[in-house]
Enzyme design. Structure first.
Site, mmCIF file in Angstrom:
data_model
loop_
_atom_site.group_PDB
_atom_site.id
_atom_site.type_symbol
_atom_site.label_atom_id
_atom_site.label_comp_id
_atom_site.label_asym_id
_atom_site.label_seq_id
_atom_site.Cartn_x
_atom_site.Cartn_y
_atom_site.Cartn_z
ATOM 1 C CG HIS A 294 85.281 -5.649 158.012
ATOM 2 N ND1 HIS A 294 83.934 -5.682 157.929
ATOM 3 C CD2 HIS A 294 85.664 -4.287 158.411
ATOM 4 C CE1 HIS A 294 83.552 -4.337 158.201
ATOM 5 N NE2 HIS A 294 84.748 -3.324 158.568
HETATM 6 C C1 LIG Z 1 88.698 2.077 154.533
HETATM 7 C C2 LIG Z 1 88.310 1.166 155.776
HETATM 8 C C3 LIG Z 1 87.286 1.394 156.528
HETATM 9 C C4 LIG Z 1 86.903 0.455 157.404
HETATM 10 N N1 LIG Z 1 85.730 0.921 158.430
HETATM 11 C C5 LIG Z 1 85.739 0.221 159.645
HETATM 12 C C6 LIG Z 1 84.650 0.695 160.707
HETATM 13 O O1 LIG Z 1 84.017 1.767 160.493
HETATM 14 N N2 LIG Z 1 84.661 0.141 161.900
HETATM 15 C C7 LIG Z 1 85.714 -1.011 162.229
HETATM 16 O O2 LIG Z 1 85.370 -1.758 163.252
HETATM 17 N N3 LIG Z 1 86.492 -1.370 161.097
HETATM 18 C C8 LIG Z 1 86.482 -0.704 159.979
HETATM 19 N N4 LIG Z 1 87.658 -1.301 159.137
HETATM 20 C C9 LIG Z 1 88.578 -2.446 159.548
HETATM 21 C C10 LIG Z 1 89.625 -2.147 160.880
HETATM 22 O O3 LIG Z 1 89.899 -0.655 160.705
HETATM 23 C C11 LIG Z 1 90.654 -3.114 160.364
HETATM 24 O O4 LIG Z 1 89.943 -4.422 160.503
HETATM 25 C C12 LIG Z 1 91.637 -3.078 161.705
HETATM 26 O O5 LIG Z 1 92.085 -1.751 162.005
HETATM 27 C C13 LIG Z 1 92.708 -4.039 161.419
HETATM 28 O O6 LIG Z 1 93.826 -3.959 162.485
HETATM 29 P P1 LIG Z 1 95.090 -4.681 162.479
HETATM 30 O O7 LIG Z 1 95.956 -4.363 163.703
HETATM 31 O O8 LIG Z 1 94.966 -5.982 161.799
HETATM 32 O O9 LIG Z 1 96.023 -3.887 161.190
HETATM 33 P P2 LIG Z 1 96.094 -2.213 160.862
HETATM 34 O O10 LIG Z 1 95.355 -1.524 161.707
HETATM 35 O O11 LIG Z 1 95.848 -2.418 159.391
HETATM 36 O O12 LIG Z 1 97.611 -2.297 161.094
HETATM 37 C C14 LIG Z 1 98.747 -2.874 160.423
HETATM 38 C C15 LIG Z 1 99.697 -1.664 160.240
HETATM 39 O O13 LIG Z 1 101.003 -2.390 160.013
HETATM 40 C C16 LIG Z 1 101.861 -1.544 159.324
HETATM 41 N N5 LIG Z 1 102.759 -2.397 158.464
HETATM 42 C C17 LIG Z 1 102.401 -3.300 157.549
HETATM 43 N N6 LIG Z 1 103.529 -3.914 157.010
HETATM 44 C C18 LIG Z 1 104.629 -3.321 157.707
HETATM 45 C C19 LIG Z 1 105.921 -3.382 157.593
HETATM 46 N N7 LIG Z 1 106.344 -4.390 156.787
HETATM 47 N N8 LIG Z 1 106.753 -2.778 158.262
HETATM 48 C C20 LIG Z 1 106.169 -1.927 159.471
HETATM 49 N N9 LIG Z 1 104.959 -1.603 159.311
HETATM 50 C C21 LIG Z 1 104.103 -2.224 158.671
HETATM 51 C C22 LIG Z 1 100.943 -0.830 158.523
HETATM 52 O O14 LIG Z 1 101.446 0.368 157.883
HETATM 53 C C23 LIG Z 1 99.836 -0.703 159.562
HETATM 54 O O15 LIG Z 1 100.084 0.670 160.493
HETATM 55 C C24 LIG Z 1 87.849 -0.480 158.057
HETATM 56 C C25 LIG Z 1 88.955 -0.506 157.366
HETATM 57 C C26 LIG Z 1 89.233 0.216 156.105
HETATM 58 C C27 LIG Z 1 90.569 0.006 155.269
#
Ligand SMILES: Cc1cc2nc3c(=O)[nH]c(=O)nc-3n(C[C@H](O)[C@H](O)[C@H](O)COP(=O)(O)OP(=O)(O)OC[C@H]3O[C@@H](n4cnc5c(N)ncnc54)[C@H](O)[C@@H]3O)c2cc1C
Length: 528
Positions: free
Chosen positions: A464
């Site tokens: 997280h």
């Molecule tokens: C293994 C795991 C288990 C988890 N379990 C849970 C759970 O059970 N419940 C829960 O609530 N949370 C869980 N989390 C945490 C939660 O999923 C994340 O906090 C949340 O999805 C983050 O969202 P975000 O929008 O910040 O980033 P992300 O969802 O990580 O999205 C970022 C996106 O940007 C893209 N990206 C990055 N760099 C570039 C670039 N240069 N060019 C184009 N695209 C790019 C990536 O490919 C990705 O698709 C878990 C996370 C992981 C990794």
């Protein structure tokens, strides 16, 4: 002409929500995502999360962690549409009311619990129906689990036997207590943010989704973001944004892209030969993550999930059942049950979260453990340690340098110690003693030094990371309370990186809520 109203960078939890909502509102949106479409059965089958999937996971490493005896930590991050919501454990948790009221008290006006609750509800389609705390007509499906391992039920009973309260809804009136998690699934399949917000608009004229493109930098002219340059193979292309750009690349890659674009700590940018557009010390600072210790027990009970011949045959059958009916063991999020409780005096809200897994877990599942057993995660919900994300190179395809600085602050290990002790007390209750558990790492738990050594030799993230583009009222905060980046025009950030403080729980639902809010902020800004 490659020109759009809004360009969204990253199709993860935050980015999917922003892109989907803006397209729905009639904006012409371009969504740029580095990974693939993520719509195969390896993503949609919940139980397959245990099988490593390189195509959908950046599998980052941290720098050696001095608080973890110099070990390198593991940081999985989702790649492809849905981002981390396509590989996560699907646990649906919003955090504690106190978290959001604290954000507001820190100067994030408009982010108190009463302000964010309508957005959680707007996003949500909870199978339990509409209520004061839940929505039932949003795009994000939230379901009760279809299949429950008997060990998970025994865990909840064990907590109850220790006089800890049962909680049937961690996102309702109260967070405290123990129980079964609700999950982001629909009819037995994973329901990522992309399935909720992006897939329904596939083919729509308003949403141009480009996969397999890595955003390298933002184009900035006279202090205004005008577009985005991405690489696809060896080629580079630029798309123009008339109204603005929303950065949603996650807690590691959003600060990376800002720094590659000249927005970040000036000295660090100069070391990489990057021209400074805005000297922002907070970009890549304030990394916060849930440090987590997994206690683990062997058992001779074959009702648990086991890595044995019989266990593997059972899983193979379960895959067939899931393909046919979307039921059975393969709907498991593994973290089926858990709880929230306060272990330190004066904590304003529960300070430890538990995830119970009816299998033996070692090194994030990267090491297979033979036999049957169960594991109990305990994580520190509001850690005091702060880390950083820095550039390792000038190519966005390279992993950034990630330093969570785990257990740097002694208060974190003091809290975790008490959390781990309570984990063991729960397992001493009759409901779990019936499983004849054998502690895989026996020590004298009453001895702080022994326990600290065990924690430092085995603890790591529970996935997280937040805080690296923090929101706040001050000139030194990266984004203002409307998620607009300070120091340049036409740029917003909408993902976990903006959280000024890590919420007391899992971070997918909060990241989606942030995306929902950002869509409104961008709409307002473009209307005005
Ligand atoms: C293994 C795991 C288990 C988890 N379990 C849970 C759970 O059970 N419940 C829960 O609530 N949370 C869980 N989390 C945490 C939660 O999923 C994340 O906090 C949340 O999805 C983050 O969202 P975000 O929008 O910040 O980033 P992300 O969802 O990580 O999205 C970022 C996106 O940007 C893209 N990206 C990055 N760099 C570039 C670039 N240069 N060019 C184009 N695209 C790019 C990536 O490919 C990705 O698709 C878990 C996370 C992981 C990794």
């Amino acid at each position: 002409m490659d020109e759009f109203d809004v360009v969204v960078v990253g199709g993860g939890s935050g980015g999917s929500a922003v892109a989907g909502r803006l397209a729905e509102a009639g904006k012409r949106v371009c969504l740029l995502e580095a990974g693939g479409r993520n719509n195969g059965m390896r993503i949609t089958t919940p139980g397959m999360l245990a099988i490593p999937n390189k195509a959908a996971n950046y599998m980052y490493d941290t720098v050696p962690q001095k608080g973890l005896n110099g070990r390198v930590g593991y940081q999985p991050r989702g790649k492809g549409l849905g981002g981390s919501s396509a590989i996560n454990a699907m646990v649906y948790i919003r955090g504690n009311k106190w978290d959001y009221d604290n954000w507001a008290a820190l100067g994030c006006t408009g982010w108190a619990y009463a302000d964010v609750l309508p957005y959680f509800k707007r996003a949500e389609h909870n199978v339990r129906g509409e209520s004061q705390y839940h929505g039932d007509d949003g795009p994000l499906w939230v379901s009760d689990q279809k299949y429950m391992n008997e060990g998970s039920l025994a865990f909840v009973e064990a907590a109850q036997q220790l006089q800890l309260p049962i909680n049937a809804d961690f996102n309702g009136e109260k967070q405290e207590g123990f129980g079964l998690y609700q999950v982001t699934q629909k009819d037995g399949e994973r329901w990522s943010a992309a399935r909720a917000y992006v897939e329904p608009r596939r083919g729509s004229a308003n949403l141009d989704t480009r996969i397999g493109v890595t955003v390298q930098k933002l184009e900035i002219e006279d202090g205004r973001v005008t577009g985005v340059t991405y690489s696809i193979g060896k080629r580079r292309r630029t798309v123009k944004a008339r109204g603005g750009v929303v950065l949603s690349a996650g807690a590691f890659n959003s600060p990376q892209i800002l720094m590659l674009s000249g927005i970040g700590p000036a000295q660090h940018l100069k070391e990489h030969g990057i021209e400074v557009v805005a000297d922002r010390q907070a970009v890549g600072a304030d990394l916060q993550d849930h440090i987590d210790y997994v206690s683990s027990w062997e058992s001779d009970n074959k009702g648990l999930i086991g890595s044995t011949l019989a266990g593997n045959i059972r899983m193979a059958k379960a895959i067939i059942e899931h393909r046919r009916k979307r039921t059975g063991i393969m709907t498991t999020p593994y973290a089926e049950a858990g709880g929230f409780w306060t272990v330190m005096p004066d904590a304003p809200a529960p300070d430890i979260q538990w995830h119970f897994v009816p299998a033996m877990l070692e090194d994030h599942g990267r090491t297979t453990v033979k036999g049957y057993g169960f594991s109990l995660h305990a994580c520190v919900l509001r850690p005091e340690s702060r880390g950083t994300v820095r550039l390792a190179s000038r190519d966005a395809k390279d992993a950034p340098r990630i330093d969570p600085n785990f257990l740097d602050d002694d208060r974190d290990i003091a809290t975790l110690r008490e959390g781990v002790r309570l984990s063991h007390r729960i397992v001493e209750s009759p409901a779990l003693q019936a499983y004849n558990p054998k502690d895989r790492y026996p020590i004298d738990l009453a001895d702080d030094a022994q326990l600290d050594e065990l924690i430092r030799s085995r603890a790591d993230t529970v996935y997280h990371p937040v805080g690296t583009c923090r929101m706040g009222p001050g000139e030194d905060d990266v984004v203002d309370p409307t998620l607009k980046v300070r120091g340049v025009e036409g740029l917003w950030v909408a993902d976990a990186s903006v959280m000024p403080r890590l919420v007391s729980g899992n971070t997918n639902a909060p990241s989606i809520m942030i995306g929902e809010r950002c869509a409104d902020f961008v709409k307002d800004a473009l209307a005005g």
